[in-house]
Structure formats: C-alpha cells, structure tokens
Enzyme design. Structure first.
Site, PDB file in Angstrom:
ATOM      1  N   GLU A 291      -2.773   7.725  14.250  1.00 25.63           N
ATOM      2  CA  GLU A 291      -2.402   6.466  13.605  1.00 25.63           C
ATOM      3  C   GLU A 291      -2.869   5.274  14.440  1.00 25.63           C
ATOM      4  O   GLU A 291      -3.030   5.393  15.658  1.00 25.63           O
ATOM      5  CB  GLU A 291      -0.870   6.398  13.478  1.00 25.63           C
ATOM      6  CG  GLU A 291      -0.343   6.581  12.084  1.00 25.63           C
ATOM      7  CD  GLU A 291      -0.594   5.389  11.161  1.00 25.63           C
ATOM      8  OE1 GLU A 291      -1.582   4.652  11.326  1.00 25.63           O
ATOM      9  OE2 GLU A 291       0.215   5.207  10.245  1.00 25.63           O
ATOM     10  N   ASP A 292      -3.044   4.153  13.788  1.00 29.59           N
ATOM     11  CA  ASP A 292      -3.366   2.925  14.506  1.00 29.59           C
ATOM     12  C   ASP A 292      -2.125   2.356  15.189  1.00 29.59           C
ATOM     13  O   ASP A 292      -2.149   2.002  16.355  1.00 29.59           O
ATOM     14  CB  ASP A 292      -4.005   1.889  13.570  1.00 29.59           C
ATOM     15  CG  ASP A 292      -3.240   1.706  12.265  1.00 29.59           C
ATOM     16  OD1 ASP A 292      -2.152   2.300  12.093  1.00 29.59           O
ATOM     17  OD2 ASP A 292      -3.732   0.960  11.395  1.00 29.59           O
TER      18      ASP A 292
ATOM     19  N   ASP B   3       5.204   1.055  13.505  1.00 26.84           N
ATOM     20  CA  ASP B   3       5.978  -0.180  13.418  1.00 26.84           C
ATOM     21  C   ASP B   3       7.414   0.209  13.047  1.00 26.84           C
ATOM     22  O   ASP B   3       8.188   0.598  13.927  1.00 26.84           O
ATOM     23  CB  ASP B   3       5.276  -1.056  12.370  1.00 26.84           C
ATOM     24  CG  ASP B   3       5.866  -2.431  12.232  1.00 26.84           C
ATOM     25  OD1 ASP B   3       6.254  -3.009  13.247  1.00 26.84           O
ATOM     26  OD2 ASP B   3       5.926  -2.947  11.097  1.00 26.84           O
TER      27      ASP B   3
ATOM     28  N   PHE C 260       2.279  -9.440  15.394  1.00 26.64           N
ATOM     29  CA  PHE C 260       1.338  -8.864  14.435  1.00 26.64           C
ATOM     30  C   PHE C 260      -0.049  -8.834  15.060  1.00 26.64           C
ATOM     31  O   PHE C 260      -0.608  -9.865  15.415  1.00 26.64           O
ATOM     32  CB  PHE C 260       1.325  -9.649  13.121  1.00 26.64           C
ATOM     33  CG  PHE C 260       0.658  -8.867  12.033  1.00 26.64           C
ATOM     34  CD1 PHE C 260       1.361  -7.898  11.330  1.00 26.64           C
ATOM     35  CD2 PHE C 260      -0.685  -9.065  11.733  1.00 26.64           C
ATOM     36  CE1 PHE C 260       0.741  -7.142  10.340  1.00 26.64           C
ATOM     37  CE2 PHE C 260      -1.312  -8.309  10.745  1.00 26.64           C
ATOM     38  CZ  PHE C 260      -0.599  -7.352  10.056  1.00 26.64           C
TER      39      PHE C 260
ATOM     40  N   ARG D  96     -10.616  -5.765  11.152  1.00 23.89           N
ATOM     41  CA  ARG D  96     -10.583  -4.344  11.549  1.00 23.89           C
ATOM     42  C   ARG D  96     -11.667  -4.030  12.572  1.00 23.89           C
ATOM     43  O   ARG D  96     -11.526  -3.146  13.401  1.00 23.89           O
ATOM     44  CB  ARG D  96     -10.815  -3.443  10.327  1.00 23.89           C
ATOM     45  CG  ARG D  96      -9.673  -3.401   9.349  1.00 23.89           C
ATOM     46  CD  ARG D  96      -9.914  -2.273   8.351  1.00 23.89           C
ATOM     47  NE  ARG D  96      -9.087  -2.406   7.165  1.00 23.89           N
ATOM     48  CZ  ARG D  96      -7.834  -1.984   7.059  1.00 23.89           C
ATOM     49  NH1 ARG D  96      -7.242  -1.419   8.089  1.00 23.89           N
ATOM     50  NH2 ARG D  96      -7.157  -2.131   5.936  1.00 23.89           N
TER      51      ARG D  96
HETATM   52  P1  IMP Z   1       5.350   1.555   9.581  1.00 22.35           P
HETATM   53  O1  IMP Z   1       5.530   2.455   8.406  1.00 22.35           O
HETATM   54  O2  IMP Z   1       6.229   0.350   9.483  1.00 22.35           O
HETATM   55  O3  IMP Z   1       5.488   2.241  10.906  1.00 22.35           O
HETATM   56  O4  IMP Z   1       3.929   0.911   9.447  1.00 22.35           O
HETATM   57  C1  IMP Z   1       2.779   1.468   9.856  1.00 22.35           C
HETATM   58  C2  IMP Z   1       1.604   0.745   9.235  1.00 22.35           C
HETATM   59  O5  IMP Z   1       1.845  -0.667   9.041  1.00 22.35           O
HETATM   60  C3  IMP Z   1       0.445   0.807  10.158  1.00 22.35           C
HETATM   61  O6  IMP Z   1      -0.279   1.989   9.989  1.00 22.35           O
HETATM   62  C4  IMP Z   1      -0.333  -0.446   9.806  1.00 22.35           C
HETATM   63  O7  IMP Z   1      -1.193  -0.167   8.732  1.00 22.35           O
HETATM   64  C5  IMP Z   1       0.724  -1.437   9.361  1.00 22.35           C
HETATM   65  N1  IMP Z   1       1.079  -2.364  10.452  1.00 22.35           N
HETATM   66  C6  IMP Z   1       2.236  -2.406  11.140  1.00 22.35           C
HETATM   67  N2  IMP Z   1       2.220  -3.351  12.095  1.00 22.35           N
HETATM   68  C7  IMP Z   1       0.996  -3.919  12.036  1.00 22.35           C
HETATM   69  C8  IMP Z   1       0.349  -4.956  12.803  1.00 22.35           C
HETATM   70  O8  IMP Z   1       0.876  -5.555  13.754  1.00 22.35           O
HETATM   71  N3  IMP Z   1      -0.932  -5.250  12.436  1.00 22.35           N
HETATM   72  C9  IMP Z   1      -1.574  -4.619  11.415  1.00 22.35           C
HETATM   73  N4  IMP Z   1      -1.007  -3.648  10.689  1.00 22.35           N
HETATM   74  C10 IMP Z   1       0.267  -3.293  10.977  1.00 22.35           C
HETATM   75 MG    MG Z   2      -1.919   2.796   9.653  1.00 26.82          MG
END
Ligand code: IMP
Ligand code: MG
Length: 175
Positions: free
Chosen positions: A97-98, A101, A150, A163
């Site tokens: 994963e990138d 969050d 962010f 990206r």
């Molecule tokens: P989660 O389900 O809230 O953990 O979100 C994960 C996804 O939200 C990541 O794979 C990203 O695509 C997006 N995301 C969360 N935080 C950021 C950020 O700071 N920048 C860009 N994308 C984010």
């Molecule tokens: Mg992602």
C-alpha cells in the site's frame, strides 16, 4: 492561492528506506516466493521499486479499491473497482500500500483476501499515519510513520495530481 508542495521525505530517503524493506523481506521469506499485491493506483510506484529490491522470487498482481472521492476526506465506503487476476491459494502474500490512514481500506481488504486461503498474508506500507487509525490493522513493514498531514508523491495524489513526484510532499495552499 496556488498550491505548493513542501518536501516531507526526500527522494534519497525514500529510496534508502525501500532498499532496507526489500532486504528485510528477502531475509524473512528466504527460500520462498512472495506474491506482491498492489493496491492501485497509489501503491504502484512503491511496489515497482520494492520488487526491484527483493532478491527472492517475486510474483505480482494488482487490485483497485476505492474509499475516497476527489477530496481529502474519507467517505468510509470501500468498494472493489478491479479484482485480482490470480487465485491466492497457498501463496505467501504481501499487500503493498502507499499509505494507511484510517485503516478502513486494509481492514476490509485483508479480511476479504484471507477468505481466499493464502499460505500467509502480510501488510507493507510506504507511509503510515497511526494517529488517524479508526480500524485496527497489523502492519508488518512500514516505510515511514508520518504526522496527520495530507501528503502527495510516490503514487499518492491530490485530485489525481502529483502521483509522479519522486519524493513525499505536503500540499500547501489547497482549498
Ligand atoms: P484508509 O482506508 O483511510 O486507511 O485510506 C487509505 C487510502 O486513502 C490510501 O491508500 C490513499 O489512497 C488515501 N489516502 C489517505 N491519506 C492520504 C494522503 O495523505 N494523501 C493521499 N492519499 C491518501
Ligand atoms: Mg492506496
């Protein structure tokens, strides 16, 4: 005010850390093959760089789930946009994963992929924002823990932009 990007983690630091994670995975799975699953689109830059740093056999597959619209807030909705091509049965899977969050995406995804009977599943993320966690997920490999800001670059976007930045930055001056 126009958006500007402040560098949070330099290209050099990201590269070094990916090398370290690659070495770590190669040791942990010595004698085995790992099946990397990229969560599109954000995970693709990290997964390609990571795969190049792993010295044991690697196979790869891709899936796309979405939990966000074009803005920076979670909608809380996770849906599969593109499923994997290959079955997972008997494979040593690492989800790449990138960023993690709220944890909602991975919480849902790991549960779903476990049901496909892989030999093992681990989670590897380039970035982690532990302060934002809503759903508990066990992260096995983390590039960097970052504060609640962010970020963009290295696959991460803001409204589909940035990206391609080779470093991690924070968007400033965005509406
Ligand atoms: P989660 O389900 O809230 O953990 O979100 C994960 C996804 O939200 C990541 O794979 C990203 O695509 C997006 N995301 C969360 N935080 C950021 C950020 O700071 N920048 C860009 N994308 C984010
Ligand atoms: Mg992602």
């Amino acid at each position: 005010m126009a958006e500007t990007i402040r560098v949070l983690i330099s290209e050099d630091d990201v590269d070094k850390r990916i090398c370290e994670i690659g070495e770590c995975i190669s040791k942990d799975y010595e004698g085995k093959q790992v099946h990397l699953i990229c969560v599109l689109k954000g995970g693709v830059f990290f997964m390609c760089e990571l795969a190049k740093r792993i010295s044991i056999p690697v196979s790869m597959d891709f899936m796309s789930v979405s939990s966000y619209g074009a803005d920076t807030k979670s909608s809380g909705v996770v849906k599969i946009v593109k499923d994997l091509d290959e079955p997972l049965e008997g494979k040593d899977v690492i989800i790449v994963e990138d960023i993690i969050d709220s944890g909602r995406t991975l919480y849902y995804l790991i549960d779903m992929l476990q049901k496909r009977h892989p030999e093992s599943i681990r989670l590897c993320t380039l970035l982690d924002k532990p302060d934002r966690r809503v759903k508990e997920v066990n992260v096995d490999y983390v590039g960097f823990n970052i504060p609640d800001e962010f970020v963009v670059g290295y696959g991460l976007d803001y409204a589909q932009k940035y990206r391609n930045l080779p470093y991690i930055g924070v968007v400033e001056g965005a509406e």
